[in-house]
Design a protein around this motif. Structure first.
Motif, short mmCIF file in Angstrom:
data_model
loop_
_atom_site.label_atom_id
_atom_site.label_comp_id
_atom_site.label_asym_id
_atom_site.label_seq_id
_atom_site.Cartn_x
_atom_site.Cartn_y
_atom_site.Cartn_z
N ASP A 1 32.62 42.95 48.88
CA ASP A 1 33.92 43.48 49.45
C ASP A 1 35.07 42.24 48.52
O ASP A 1 36.04 41.81 49.38
CB ASP A 1 34.18 44.02 50.74
N LYS B 1 39.05 43.47 49.86
CA LYS B 1 38.89 42.16 51.09
C LYS B 1 38.96 40.58 50.67
O LYS B 1 39.84 40.93 51.63
CB LYS B 1 37.75 42.86 52.13
N ARG C 1 42.70 40.26 49.94
CA ARG C 1 43.40 40.72 50.30
C ARG C 1 43.52 39.81 51.26
O ARG C 1 44.10 38.79 51.82
CB ARG C 1 44.13 42.18 50.96
N ASP D 1 30.12 42.00 52.97
CA ASP D 1 31.62 41.78 53.90
C ASP D 1 31.67 40.19 53.51
O ASP D 1 30.77 39.18 53.38
CB ASP D 1 31.55 42.17 55.16
#
Lengths: 326, 326
Positions: free
Chosen positions: B154, B157, B160, B315
């Motif tokens: 990801d 993410k 971010r 993740d």
DNA sequence: CTGAAAGCGCTAACAG
DNA sequence: CTGTTAGCGCTTTCAG
């Protein structure tokens, strides 16, 4: 998936004719060739490599065994093995042996099962005994296994260079971190020489042994911490690049200055050594050459040739960083 | 090398009987089995894997393509691919595609030539077009290739998290170093998000592009030097672990303090990030999971199953180091 | 120049 | 329970 027979049928020729244009040998009329070529195209034909390998009794695979693929030293050597092998039509089959000594035996069986044509053995081989002196296409990479030709690095010189660097930087009380003893390894020779040279100059040498040759930075940190706690007066360190970096980290955390108070010499010459801060003075092993040489050696054995020598020794050199005085 | 026929002959049975004891299927009288087993032992027999593979129409090899085996990210992922595959009786065939885009096509042909049973594609695949949507056992690793299932991280993410870390540390003028643009890569998505988040907080973002996604520390140093020369007021950096380390080195050499004057967030979570000093705050990709998941996915495809989704997203998380404030 | 046939080493029906 | 046979896909004599 179209087979050679499909092509032959569709082109109205015999399979042997197709085989001949495929391998470009034997006589085949120009127009017949064109016809066959065309049909191959049409059918999107691809020869089955397994079938030809069965016939030729080879696979074009070379097994490469290393204790840990993720270790930068092995990763880099493998890169160059792959590169060289590629140019000769061979492919690398990987085998990571970490924590699995029985995988080595199994891997060697790959030779007899015709899974690979040769092996580059960069791992500790406890089970390889029965394959010694069998003249199989197996070479040892950076380790000495009796009865197997080996491609090694001049670790004696490496140990000497490291000693001289620390001596030159004025060390009087040094520690060297060695690999796991149980794994009898030629590369550990460097520590014997290192010790000899240091002691002959009246320098105190302490040796610390790793519990296992594993690539685990936290473990290295633990070893470094214990070492620095036990021997607070150490002014010189000799260890693998990665272990050396653990020392650097701890020393900086404790406010010790490098190289003024403590000097460090690494071993391996991995990219870690140049990318860290301060950059590490290290003994660099010729990884590219090691890989290429090992690849060429197995290839030679596979080709039925014999190697001139049982041992090919490659040179090491010191790369000056900022952890010793130059 | 003894063949199954030799064993049969010597044991006084038919080859099929030998085959039966070999594969433990069909009925074989206990004493016949013993006799055969014994003869195998005597002859030191090993079945020829190529022959059985021809029959079964498989090879038990999985091709793994990566741009650079020596890069710690790929080296680590491969380690876990190998590990998982090993548990399922498969072996890894390596292919380093660095600087050789045509090697990719060739490598994909390995599937059709029955050299490998499946492929994990971790490289930029310019030539893979014709294999799209063919339902071949091919998965893309950490990149999106239309028509191929992919196992990705990801990165949105990731971008971010990186932005938030720098924001939290008070950056007002940051630079991000991106990979080579020509290589359209999903992982570069992170830079878009990073930029968005930063800008939405009124932070100035400059982007620097690497000339090539090559793993060459000296090149990274050059980029870092140029960047710092061009933008002396930068107070935050977002780049790959290795590039970040080049910045650390240069900043320290110039007497800038980290993280007081400049904060840095790396990307990848390689061992480099934790071993350097100061240790790097970095976005860690789940390399072990990535490898295992990719391996399981190809295996599933080879087994004729279909994947539930075209994209498996793993993740990422931030690992706090000493190059940002926590 | 081309086709038919044997065989690489092994497995899997199919009869006994 | 075991042997005979055909065949996986390809290459290579050996005759034409």
């Amino acid at each position: 998936m179209a087979s050679i027979r499909d092509v032959a049928q569709k082109a109205g020729v015999a399979v042997s004719t197709v085989s001949r244009v495929l391998n470009n040998n034997g006589y085949v009329a120009a127009d017949t060739r064109q016809k066959v070529l065309h049909t191959m195209e049409e059918l999107d034909y691809m020869p089955n490599e397994v079938a030809r390998n069965l016939f030729y009794n080879r696979t074009n695979f070379i097994g490469v065994m290393v204790p840990d693929i993720a270790h930068p030293f092995y990763a880099t050597v493998i890169k160059y093995i792959e590169k060289e092998l590629y140019h000769h039509g061979y492919k690398v089959v990987l085998c990571n042996t970490v924590e699995k000594s029985d995988r080595e035996k199994e891997f060697v069986d790959m030779l007899r099962r015709h899974i690979v044509d040769g092996i580059i053995m960069g791992a500790h081989s406890l089970e390889i005994e029965k394959y010694r002196n069998l003249n199989l296409p197996v070479v040892a990479l950076d380790r000495i296994i009796e009865g197997l030709p080996n491609i090694c690095v001049d670790h004696c010189k490496g140990g000497r260079l490291a000693a001289e660097a620390l001596l030159h930087s004025g060390c009087r009380n040094v520690v060297q971190v060695m690999g796991y003893r149980k794994v009898q390894s030629y590369s550990e020779q460097r520590h014997i020489i290192f010790s000899e040279v240091m002691k002959s100059h009246g320098v105190q040498v302490n040796s610390v042994e790793l519990a296992w040759n594993l690539f685990d930075f936290q473990e290295y940190i633990n070893v470094a911490r214990k070492t620095l706690d036990d021997m607070p007066d150490v002014d010189g360190i000799f260890a693998t690049d990665m272990v050396a970096m653990a020392f650097i980290k701890l020393l900086l955390e404790r406010g010790r200055s490098i190289p003024e108070e403590v000097r460090i010499v690494g071993y391996d010459g991995t990219s870690y050594a140049e990318s860290c801060s301060p950059s590490l003075t290290t003994i660099v092993q010729p990884m590219a050459e090691l890989g290429k040489t090992a690849a060429d050696a197995v290839l030679k054995l596979i080709g039925g040739q014999t190697l001139e020598t049982d041992q090919i020794l490659l040179d090491v050199e010191l790369r000056q960083g900022s952890t010793t005085f130059s």
